[in-house]
Scaffold this active site. Structure first.
Site, PDB file in Angstrom:
ATOM      1  N   CYS A  89       0.805  -1.217   0.000  1.00  0.00           N
ATOM      2  CA  CYS A  89       0.000   0.000   0.000  1.00  0.00           C
ATOM      3  C   CYS A  89       0.840   1.271   0.000  1.00  0.00           C
ATOM      4  O   CYS A  89       0.311   2.345  -0.200  1.00  0.00           O
ATOM      5  CB  CYS A  89      -0.929   0.019   1.222  1.00  0.00           C
ATOM      6  SG  CYS A  89      -0.057   0.027   2.813  1.00  0.00           S
ATOM      7  N   GLU A 130      -7.128  -6.044   0.071  1.00  0.00           N
ATOM      8  CA  GLU A 130      -7.148  -5.038   1.137  1.00  0.00           C
ATOM      9  C   GLU A 130      -6.081  -3.998   0.858  1.00  0.00           C
ATOM     10  O   GLU A 130      -4.996  -4.324   0.396  1.00  0.00           O
ATOM     11  CB  GLU A 130      -6.892  -5.724   2.491  1.00  0.00           C
ATOM     12  CG  GLU A 130      -6.960  -4.789   3.695  1.00  0.00           C
ATOM     13  CD  GLU A 130      -5.601  -4.323   4.206  1.00  0.00           C
ATOM     14  OE1 GLU A 130      -5.549  -3.750   5.302  1.00  0.00           O
ATOM     15  OE2 GLU A 130      -4.580  -4.499   3.493  1.00  0.00           O
ATOM     16  N   ARG A 175      -7.983   2.226  12.133  1.00  0.00           N
ATOM     17  CA  ARG A 175      -7.477   1.462  10.986  1.00  0.00           C
ATOM     18  C   ARG A 175      -8.464   1.379   9.818  1.00  0.00           C
ATOM     19  O   ARG A 175      -8.935   0.286   9.454  1.00  0.00           O
ATOM     20  CB  ARG A 175      -7.068   0.065  11.426  1.00  0.00           C
ATOM     21  CG  ARG A 175      -6.087  -0.599  10.462  1.00  0.00           C
ATOM     22  CD  ARG A 175      -5.482  -1.873  10.992  1.00  0.00           C
ATOM     23  NE  ARG A 175      -4.296  -2.210  10.206  1.00  0.00           N
ATOM     24  CZ  ARG A 175      -3.078  -1.711  10.414  1.00  0.00           C
ATOM     25  NH1 ARG A 175      -2.885  -0.850  11.410  1.00  0.00           N
ATOM     26  NH2 ARG A 175      -2.069  -2.045   9.658  1.00  0.00           N
ATOM     27  N   ARG A 177      -9.552   0.846   6.184  1.00  0.00           N
ATOM     28  CA  ARG A 177      -8.969   0.178   5.030  1.00  0.00           C
ATOM     29  C   ARG A 177     -10.058  -0.091   3.996  1.00  0.00           C
ATOM     30  O   ARG A 177     -11.214  -0.327   4.352  1.00  0.00           O
ATOM     31  CB  ARG A 177      -8.314  -1.161   5.435  1.00  0.00           C
ATOM     32  CG  ARG A 177      -7.080  -1.011   6.330  1.00  0.00           C
ATOM     33  CD  ARG A 177      -5.928  -0.368   5.582  1.00  0.00           C
ATOM     34  NE  ARG A 177      -4.691  -0.328   6.333  1.00  0.00           N
ATOM     35  CZ  ARG A 177      -4.300   0.707   7.081  1.00  0.00           C
ATOM     36  NH1 ARG A 177      -5.087   1.764   7.192  1.00  0.00           N
ATOM     37  NH2 ARG A 177      -3.135   0.684   7.700  1.00  0.00           N
TER      38      ARG A 177
END
Length: 300
Positions: A89, A130, A175, A177
């Site tokens: 990412c 993800e 978090r 995502r």
């Protein structure tokens, strides 16, 4: 689809996807380049998924680039129903260079094309990806459109996505995502797949840190910025607990990510925290994967 779902774990890190899915499906192939992460992965899954580590670890790959545009090598990957990948990412995150697909083919930015090649030749029933939420808006949405067009127009998969916070799925950590779920030979607009509904948060940072913590929901675990001053914008591991500054421990970070107490880190604490910061949060992945697997079974 066979009775026992088989999945592969690409850009596997320490095995967040594996930990989340292993009760529902069997991992037949995994790939991770970082030697320290490989050490942790091996330590925790050598008994659960022995098949990955026999025959000179043939199915525990360290160089995913050997499959880039290489059908013969891809054919060596065992057949599977579900491809899982927390693909790199950094090029798409606020903290990265924001270069995305412009990076050269040896870099992280183009790793999605390895995923594309594997999907093209292996044709799994489903794909579960993800990434950081910034992927959606990177380069004014161009990067995300490339990924969507590849999945829908080139590979003939549906493309469903949702930004999910770990704190909405039982973990006291923000978090956020983006989860991307795709099904073979299905049109996006016709899909009846639904992401899991949020669940009640029944554990706070006070529970995690065993004291009165100044945050109910913790900071997102990250790779950089550890030990920054507690009021610094880069701080993510410092909290006020019972009136005193406390730094997050590995066990506390592990609990925030949804890993079980028995999960082992055969590396030093600095490496362990880095590995946690790079991992997927287990609970939201587990709930989503269960939805995917049940959906596949219902299609039959």
């Amino acid at each position: 689809m066979s009775k026992k779902v088989k999945f592969i774990d690409l850009f596997a890190g320490i095995g967040g996807f594996h930990q989340a899915i292993h009760n529902e499906a069997r991992c037949v192939f995994a790939s991770e380049i970082d030697e320290f992460a490989r050490k942790t992965y091996r330590e925790n899954f050598k008994k659960k998924s022995k098949n990955l580590f026999i025959n000179n670890e043939k199915h525990f790959n360290r160089d995913i680039l050997i499959y880039r545009n290489n059908p013969k090598k891809i054919e060596e990957i065992p057949d599977f129903n579900l491809l899982c990948a927390g693909f790199p990412c950094q090029p798409f995150s606020q903290a990265g260079y924001k270069r995305g697909f412009e990076e050269d083919k040896e870099s992280r930015g183009n790793m999605f094309f390895v995923i594309r090649d594997i999907i093209k030749y292996k044709k799994p029933e489903a794909v579960f990806l993800e990434n950081v939420r910034h992927l959606i808006n990177h380069d004014n949405g161009h990067t995300f459109k490339i990924i969507k067009d590849i999945m829908e127009k080139e590979l003939n998969y549906s493309f469903l996505y949702k930004t999910i916070k770990a704190s909405d799925y039982g973990l006291p950590q923000h978090r956020p995502r983006v989860f991307i779920v795709c099904f073979r030979n299905e049109k996006t607009g016709n899909s009846s797949f639904k992401f899991p509904k949020p669940v009640k948060l029944n554990k706070t940072m006070s529970d995690i840190m065993n004291g009165n913590c100044n945050k109910k929901i913790g900071y997102t675990l990250r790779v950089g910025g550890a030990r920054s001053p507690i009021n610094d914008r880069r701080n993510w591991d410092g909290y006020i607990v019972d009136g005193k500054i406390r730094r997050l421990t590995v066990d506390e970070g592990k609990e925030m990510m949804g890993f079980p107490a028995y999960f082992k880190f055969p590396v030093n604490s600095s490496q362990a925290m880095k590995q946690l910061g790079n991992s997927v949060a287990v609970k939201p992945v587990k709930l989503t994967a269960k939805k995917i697997i049940n959906y596949l079974r219902d299609l039959k």
